[in-house]
Design a protein around this motif. Structure first.
Motif, PDB file in Angstrom:
ATOM      1  N   ARG A 129       0.726  -1.138  -0.010  1.00  0.00           N
ATOM      2  CA  ARG A 129      -0.030   0.069  -0.018  1.00  0.00           C
ATOM      3  C   ARG A 129       0.823   1.313   0.062  1.00  0.00           C
ATOM      4  N   ASP A 130       1.818   1.144   0.826  1.00  0.00           N
ATOM      5  CA  ASP A 130       2.737   2.586   0.869  1.00  0.00           C
ATOM      6  C   ASP A 130       3.506   2.467  -0.538  1.00  0.00           C
ATOM      7  N   PRO A 150      -3.759 -10.382  -7.566  1.00  0.00           N
ATOM      8  CA  PRO A 150      -3.726 -11.359  -6.446  1.00  0.00           C
ATOM      9  C   PRO A 150      -3.549 -12.785  -6.835  1.00  0.00           C
ATOM     10  N   LEU A 151      -2.513 -13.008  -6.300  1.00  0.00           N
ATOM     11  CA  LEU A 151      -2.000 -14.829  -6.787  1.00  0.00           C
ATOM     12  C   LEU A 151      -2.521 -15.697  -5.793  1.00  0.00           C
ATOM     13  N   HIS A 152      -2.681 -16.853  -6.274  1.00  0.00           N
ATOM     14  CA  HIS A 152      -2.904 -17.911  -5.486  1.00  0.00           C
ATOM     15  C   HIS A 152      -2.269 -18.119  -4.234  1.00  0.00           C
ATOM     16  N   THR A 164      -6.012 -12.885  -2.252  1.00  0.00           N
ATOM     17  CA  THR A 164      -7.338 -12.885  -2.970  1.00  0.00           C
ATOM     18  C   THR A 164      -7.878 -11.532  -3.340  1.00  0.00           C
ATOM     19  N   LEU A 165      -8.885 -11.610  -4.180  1.00  0.00           N
ATOM     20  CA  LEU A 165      -9.350 -10.373  -4.914  1.00  0.00           C
ATOM     21  C   LEU A 165      -9.627  -9.300  -3.641  1.00  0.00           C
ATOM     22  N   ASP A 170      -9.039  -4.305  -1.054  1.00  0.00           N
ATOM     23  CA  ASP A 170      -8.749  -3.383   0.329  1.00  0.00           C
ATOM     24  C   ASP A 170      -7.668  -2.647   0.186  1.00  0.00           C
ATOM     25  N   ILE A 171      -6.545  -2.961  -0.545  1.00  0.00           N
ATOM     26  CA  ILE A 171      -5.430  -2.055  -0.734  1.00  0.00           C
ATOM     27  C   ILE A 171      -5.685  -0.923  -1.706  1.00  0.00           C
ATOM     28  N   ALA A 172      -6.289  -1.243  -2.775  1.00  0.00           N
ATOM     29  CA  ALA A 172      -7.011  -0.357  -3.733  1.00  0.00           C
ATOM     30  C   ALA A 172      -7.817   0.832  -3.267  1.00  0.00           C
TER      31      ALA A 172
END
Length: 293
Positions: A129-130, A150-152, A164-165, A170-172
């Motif tokens: 996020r930073d 997101p990767l498995h 996970t998506l 949440d980050i976006a």
């Protein structure tokens, strides 16, 4: 072969061993309208030459792979990663401008894994996020969307602490949707019990930057990175996932991105044709929205 779906894009990873000229040629000759490029083949010929080659091909530019890998703590390695992502943003904008009408300036981001010796997933995600906070102004100025992929979870330690998506969204959420979005890749998200709800959320928030497809089947390859398959050859329910993405109004290209040693060993012309056939059978029936210009 049946007519090529106008939404299909070949991600260059599917024909990894083809150089840029070959990748552009076999994609265009197959009648596929779009391609997603990788940085290494572009940098082999130089950005200006690559942009000219893309323009001459007549192909749409769907995404650029990849940026990211910025989970390490502050220091020279992190600074180098941030600077490299700034270069990737500039490259994305240049290539998007060179592509055929409908091209998108989308830079796919893979977060990076846990730093050596660390077990702090929350801290690593915070550093993702930073990093986006530093890069978002550059992306906005260049007209580029940063697409968190997101990767498995099997890649959480070495490749992506975003699994996970929902975590990607949440980050976006801290950023404008035109600047930071998400990649929906069937290989990585199909297993998630919440995936349909999260696709709906991503659409509601305007954050689906790109939709990528390939299939999953077991046994996995010894190198699990190389375990992707042609659409229709495995167990992924493309009907439900594609319908969910379409229901959000997503109208972009749909990339096939395959990491598989056997596919890479196939003549790239044949691999593109085989990809198009699998896409036509497994994905096309569920695409309703025409590609946006």
């Amino acid at each position: 072969m049946n007519a090529i779906d106008p939404r299909l894009s070949i991600n260059q990873a599917t024909i990894k061993h083809a150089d840029l000229a070959t990748a552009l040629r076999v994609t265009a000759e197959a009648g596929v309208p779009a391609i997603g490029l990788w940085r290494e083949p572009v940098n082999e010929v130089g950005l200006d030459v690559a942009a000219s080659m893309l323009a001459d091909s007549g192909l749409r530019f769907s995404t650029y792979c990849r940026g990211g890998f910025f989970t390490v703590p502050e220091g020279p390695v992190r600074r180098a990663a941030i600077d490299d992502n700034r270069r990737a943003i500039e490259e994305t904008a240049t290539l998007a401008a060179a592509g055929a009408p409908g091209s998108k300036a989308i830079l796919v981001l893979v977060a990076g894994g846990l730093p050596d010796g660390s077990r702090d997933l929350a801290g690593a995600r915070g550093r993702v996020r930073d990093a986006l906070g530093e890069l978002a102004p550059d992306a906005a100025a260049a007209g580029v969307t940063l697409a968190i992929e997101p990767l498995h979870p099997m890649y959480v330690s070495d490749r992506a602490v975003v699994s996970t998506l929902g975590q990607a969204l949440d980050i976006a959420a801290d950023f404008d949707a035109s600047v930071v979005g998400a990649t929906v890749d069937t290989f990585h998200v199909f297993w998630d019990p919440q995936v349909l709800d999260q696709i709906e959320r991503a659409g509601r928030e305007g954050r689906i930057a790109t939709y990528q497809v390939c299939d999953w089947k077991t046994p996995l390859a010894a190198d699990v990175l190389l375990s992707r398959h042609y659409p229709g050859d495995g167990v992924i329910d493309f009907a439900s996932l594609t319908r969910a993405v379409e229901a959000t109004g997503y109208a972009g290209d749909v990339e096939v991105e395959i990491f598989n040693a056997d596919v890479w060993a196939t003549d790239p012309r044949v691999a593109v044709q085989r990809t198009a056939a699998g896409f036509q059978a497994a994905v096309s029936p569920y695409l309703r929205v025409p590609v946006a210009g």
